[in-house]
Motif scaffolding. Sequence first.
Motif, mmCIF file in Angstrom:
data_model
loop_
_atom_site.group_PDB
_atom_site.id
_atom_site.type_symbol
_atom_site.label_atom_id
_atom_site.label_comp_id
_atom_site.label_asym_id
_atom_site.label_seq_id
_atom_site.Cartn_x
_atom_site.Cartn_y
_atom_site.Cartn_z
ATOM 1 N N LYS A 101 0.846 -1.194 0.000
ATOM 2 C CA LYS A 101 0.000 0.000 0.000
ATOM 3 C C LYS A 101 0.882 1.244 0.000
ATOM 4 O O LYS A 101 1.911 1.284 0.690
ATOM 5 C CB LYS A 101 -0.914 -0.027 1.230
ATOM 6 C CG LYS A 101 -1.959 1.066 1.285
ATOM 7 C CD LYS A 101 -3.001 0.781 2.375
ATOM 8 C CE LYS A 101 -3.923 -0.343 1.998
ATOM 9 N NZ LYS A 101 -5.073 -0.487 2.910
ATOM 10 N N SER A 105 -1.876 6.161 1.824
ATOM 11 C CA SER A 105 -3.021 5.307 2.126
ATOM 12 C C SER A 105 -2.818 4.551 3.433
ATOM 13 O O SER A 105 -3.771 4.328 4.191
ATOM 14 C CB SER A 105 -3.269 4.321 0.986
ATOM 15 O OG SER A 105 -3.619 4.991 -0.202
ATOM 16 N N SER A 108 -3.562 6.916 6.166
ATOM 17 C CA SER A 108 -5.003 7.125 6.239
ATOM 18 C C SER A 108 -5.693 5.958 6.940
ATOM 19 O O SER A 108 -6.606 6.163 7.756
ATOM 20 C CB SER A 108 -5.566 7.300 4.828
ATOM 21 O OG SER A 108 -6.967 7.434 4.852
ATOM 22 N N GLU A 109 -5.272 4.739 6.639
ATOM 23 C CA GLU A 109 -5.865 3.569 7.294
ATOM 24 C C GLU A 109 -5.645 3.605 8.806
ATOM 25 O O GLU A 109 -6.549 3.297 9.590
ATOM 26 C CB GLU A 109 -5.294 2.275 6.716
ATOM 27 C CG GLU A 109 -5.851 1.039 7.401
ATOM 28 C CD GLU A 109 -5.375 -0.269 6.796
ATOM 29 O OE1 GLU A 109 -5.455 -1.300 7.498
ATOM 30 O OE2 GLU A 109 -4.926 -0.266 5.631
ATOM 31 N N SER A 287 -8.388 2.686 -6.934
ATOM 32 C CA SER A 287 -7.520 2.951 -5.788
ATOM 33 C C SER A 287 -7.084 1.632 -5.152
ATOM 34 O O SER A 287 -7.855 0.673 -5.080
ATOM 35 C CB SER A 287 -8.244 3.827 -4.762
ATOM 36 O OG SER A 287 -9.375 3.179 -4.241
ATOM 37 N N TYR A 288 -5.835 1.591 -4.719
ATOM 38 C CA TYR A 288 -5.184 0.372 -4.225
ATOM 39 C C TYR A 288 -5.388 -0.773 -5.208
ATOM 40 O O TYR A 288 -5.604 -1.918 -4.850
ATOM 41 C CB TYR A 288 -5.675 0.015 -2.821
ATOM 42 C CG TYR A 288 -4.851 -1.072 -2.136
ATOM 43 C CD1 TYR A 288 -3.464 -1.139 -2.269
ATOM 44 C CD2 TYR A 288 -5.477 -2.038 -1.355
ATOM 45 C CE1 TYR A 288 -2.728 -2.122 -1.652
ATOM 46 C CE2 TYR A 288 -4.749 -3.036 -0.725
ATOM 47 C CZ TYR A 288 -3.373 -3.078 -0.872
ATOM 48 O OH TYR A 288 -2.641 -4.067 -0.251
ATOM 49 N N GLN A 330 2.625 8.786 -3.283
ATOM 50 C CA GLN A 330 1.180 8.751 -3.432
ATOM 51 C C GLN A 330 0.827 8.139 -4.774
ATOM 52 O O GLN A 330 1.083 8.729 -5.823
ATOM 53 C CB GLN A 330 0.582 10.160 -3.301
ATOM 54 C CG GLN A 330 -0.927 10.198 -3.334
ATOM 55 C CD GLN A 330 -1.472 11.598 -3.086
ATOM 56 O OE1 GLN A 330 -0.730 12.488 -2.682
ATOM 57 N NE2 GLN A 330 -2.761 11.782 -3.327
ATOM 58 N N ASP A 332 -2.070 5.497 -7.096
ATOM 59 C CA ASP A 332 -3.394 4.898 -7.204
ATOM 60 C C ASP A 332 -3.313 3.404 -7.499
ATOM 61 O O ASP A 332 -4.065 2.607 -6.941
ATOM 62 C CB ASP A 332 -4.190 5.584 -8.321
ATOM 63 C CG ASP A 332 -4.340 7.076 -8.092
ATOM 64 O OD1 ASP A 332 -4.972 7.450 -7.099
ATOM 65 O OD2 ASP A 332 -3.806 7.851 -8.914
#
Length: 487
Positions: A101, A105, A108-109, A287-288, A330, A332
């Motif tokens: 990841k 992200s 954010s998780e 995303s991811y 960053q 996607d």
Amino acid sequence: MFEIIKNSENKYKNLNNGVWETSESNKFIDIYSPLDQRLVGSVPAMTSAEVDKTIASAKEAQKKWKHISVNERAEILYKAADLLIKHTDELAELMMLEIGKDIKSAHSEISRTADFIRFSADSGKSVSGESIPGDSFPGFKNNKVSVVKREPLGVILAISPFNYPVNLAASKIAPALIIGNTVVLKPATQGSLSGLYLARIFQMAGVPDGVLNTVTGKGSEIGDYITTHKDINFINFTGSTEVGQRISGITKMVPLLMELGGKDAAIVLEDADLEMTATQIVAGAYSYSGQRCTAVKRIIVMDSVADELIAMLKEKISQLKIGNPLEHDQLDVVPLISSKAADFVMELIADAKDKGASLVLGGNREGNLIEPTLFDHVTRDMRLAWEEPFGPVVPVIRVASKEEAIEIANASEYGLQSSVFTQNINDAFYIADSLDVGTVQINNKTERGPDHFPFLGVKSSGMGTQGIKYSIESMSRPKATIVNLHI
């Protein structure tokens, strides 16, 4: 503070009754990074005897834990959330290496997980019982009162997936603990290092010995054993439909809460705001790399606006950031979790090509990194129309009416979420009411949150309802004490 969970050779240990222990078998499972194939760490391959010992610890600890006041349990969860934020950088780095990841992200998780834990503590403190007078039922006098409270179920088996190894572990642990259960965490093998770090966070926050324990090992070796263990009182599982169906088939008289696969549809009507729709679909699909159960996995669009929508999708997809999180902050689209996962996605791409689908863009692979891929003119005989890729490939299915869109959406074996894009509220609710899914998003991508909303799947997408309040209710039961007044 985290050195306790591993040795100098980066071999991790499991938490059992407050002690971090290696496996007596001295067998380990190596965890390699999907980004550069480096060895990130090794986890013990636990034996069935060690599983017995761990579950016994949880069972014994629950006898005391359920009598701890909810305020005390909540304070421990608040502290765990604070510690999680404090150690964000270290844990995010591990997540990036272990599951691929991108670092933003991962941050954010972790932030979302801290919020989840705090909200679980708040929600646990607001759980209340009731008293029911007997004379409210015909034929009974006012000499009976039922005092009803919520009782924990006991030992919760929490099985978390690779893609959100912190959030989807904590989403099981925090609601279970706040209501008075103890937990045995069995993380997915890829993702288990992050899960063990999370367990250490809870331990540092003051979770008593035995209240939270961990088990690592191959599902093929201990999976059936632990899920059918006589002292497991509830199973909370997130993972594939195949594994979920197996657990459901072999367990007896044990309640289950399951989040499984999905084939979430974005249904686009003629009057949709196409610019907004394209933006939402691209964010939801890629995303991811689409490695999410709630990712948009098919686009069902009215033929009259399909060309215009596809042109917008193509432009936005071409702007996605693709690469290796070790080289960019960053992104996607990142490498998929394994070669096996990438091979499966390429099979679906090849099948669509062979059967005449129009490749709009993408379709290429370098290692486990697959370009974001979009197909037009996908038909029902193509695997991509029905199978969940868990990767960055999305089919466009053209339809001529709302009824056809509903029929195709409901023909799937899955029923997690769907999106409806329209400016007509009547059409939105008509379609929403007609879809066999747990959640319908109107003018938004399919997604999990907010975490206090109910979250559920039907058909092959799961059973039971998640969401903080609903998870607490799922992992507890009413208990009635009847006061008989002899008057």
